[in-house]
Design a protein around this motif. Sequence first.
Motif, short mmCIF file in Angstrom:
data_model
loop_
_atom_site.label_atom_id
_atom_site.label_comp_id
_atom_site.label_asym_id
_atom_site.label_seq_id
_atom_site.Cartn_x
_atom_site.Cartn_y
_atom_site.Cartn_z
N ASP A 102 102.64 51.78 18.19
CA ASP A 102 102.64 52.57 19.03
C ASP A 102 103.05 54.20 18.98
N ILE A 103 103.47 54.09 17.44
CA ILE A 103 103.99 55.58 16.81
C ILE A 103 102.72 56.17 16.35
N PHE A 104 101.62 55.43 16.33
CA PHE A 104 100.44 56.11 15.73
C PHE A 104 99.36 56.37 17.14
N LYS A 105 98.22 57.23 17.06
CA LYS A 105 97.36 57.33 18.17
C LYS A 105 96.28 57.42 17.85
N VAL A 106 95.15 57.24 18.67
CA VAL A 106 93.77 56.91 18.34
C VAL A 106 93.42 58.24 17.73
N GLY A 107 92.63 58.57 16.59
CA GLY A 107 92.09 59.72 16.30
C GLY A 107 92.86 60.41 15.36
N GLN A 108 94.29 59.79 15.22
CA GLN A 108 95.29 60.41 14.09
C GLN A 108 94.68 60.04 12.76
N ALA A 171 96.12 48.49 -9.52
CA ALA A 171 96.92 49.59 -9.68
C ALA A 171 96.96 49.99 -8.30
N SER A 172 98.03 50.97 -8.22
CA SER A 172 98.44 51.70 -7.00
C SER A 172 97.41 52.92 -6.77
N SER A 173 97.10 52.77 -5.49
CA SER A 173 95.86 53.52 -4.92
C SER A 173 96.17 54.11 -3.45
N THR A 174 95.77 55.34 -3.14
CA THR A 174 95.96 55.61 -1.70
C THR A 174 94.96 56.37 -1.54
N VAL A 175 94.45 56.02 -0.22
CA VAL A 175 93.17 56.68 0.62
C VAL A 175 93.70 57.56 1.48
N GLN A 176 93.38 58.64 1.51
CA GLN A 176 93.88 59.91 2.00
C GLN A 176 92.97 60.29 3.60
N ASN A 177 93.53 60.60 4.52
CA ASN A 177 93.07 61.20 5.73
C ASN A 177 91.90 60.45 6.36
N VAL A 178 92.26 59.27 6.42
CA VAL A 178 91.30 58.34 7.15
C VAL A 178 91.81 58.31 8.50
N GLU A 179 90.89 57.86 9.49
CA GLU A 179 91.14 58.02 10.94
C GLU A 179 91.50 56.56 11.57
N ILE A 180 92.27 56.66 12.71
CA ILE A 180 92.68 55.24 13.20
C ILE A 180 91.44 55.29 14.43
N VAL A 181 90.95 54.22 14.50
CA VAL A 181 89.81 54.18 15.57
C VAL A 181 90.55 53.51 16.80
N ARG A 182 91.30 52.44 16.48
CA ARG A 182 92.10 51.91 17.79
C ARG A 182 93.32 51.28 17.56
N VAL A 183 94.20 51.21 18.33
CA VAL A 183 95.64 50.91 18.30
C VAL A 183 95.79 49.74 19.38
N ASP A 184 96.03 48.54 18.84
CA ASP A 184 96.21 47.44 19.58
C ASP A 184 97.70 46.91 19.65
N THR A 185 98.43 47.53 20.74
CA THR A 185 99.87 47.38 20.86
C THR A 185 100.36 45.90 21.13
N GLY A 186 99.22 45.28 21.81
CA GLY A 186 99.58 43.84 22.08
C GLY A 186 100.05 42.89 20.91
N ARG A 187 98.73 43.08 20.00
CA ARG A 187 98.93 42.24 18.91
C ARG A 187 99.36 43.03 17.55
N GLN A 188 99.90 44.29 17.77
CA GLN A 188 100.49 45.23 16.81
C GLN A 188 99.51 45.13 15.66
#
Length: 249
Positions: A102-108, A171-188
């Motif tokens: 829940d520290i993240f929000k939809v659209g973040q 190798a280590s890789s980072t994908v930047q600036n992607v959007e959270i579409v849904r947050v399921d707090t019940g199943r984390q």
Amino acid sequence: MSLGLVGRKVGMTRVFTDEGDTVPVTVVDVSNNRVTQIKTAETDGYAAVQVAYGRRRASRVNKASAGHFAKAGVEAGHTLREFRIKPDEAASLKVGGAIGADIFKVGQKVDVSGTTQGKGFSGVIKRHHFSSNRASHGNSVSHNKPGSIGMNQDPGRVFPGKRMAGHLGAASSTVQNVEIVRVDTGRQLLLIRGALPGSRGGGVTVKPTTRAARVFTAPKVAAKPAAAKSAAAPAKPAAAAKPAAKPAK
């Protein structure tokens, strides 16, 4: 808050919007994130939060790590990550406490880091996207070769960093600036748009993005007023009258 979570890549699926559009997402399990240490500027010189993820058997943990987990009063984990935070953000956290999705929000917008899939020893075409040569008409089994790699007599060597065949992936890789579409707090669970680095079951780190999306705005050009333009332009002299043509004799 700049605090993030450590998770496990479950796989990919899709969700449908209210308009009926399909959105490809990657499911990340971020359950059981627990705080093992809170660092402050007074004790450590900077403010940060250390988070443990996963479970590990007691026989697989050395004495130093076992004492560290025991001091925090949490179960031993197989992954430890540290997130830099602001000093005032540490007031809402405590050692041994849990951090949920829940520290993240939809659209973040978030940055996701992981280890890419290992592909072993690969040639230059697959590794560096070289173009292949023609595979017929006199080309004797050399259509997938890297070509010439040497120099002239001066300098007479191959420079370091030359793009050649070798180890690819893992190798280590980072994908930047992607959007959270849904947050399921019940199943984390976090459903993040697009593909993320790593295979199914691989560990990933999710944290708020450090780079916002670039929005192009056309530069504004101030138009000069018409009155000023006419006043600035000098008046053209009147054209001289042409003499009348002489009558033909």
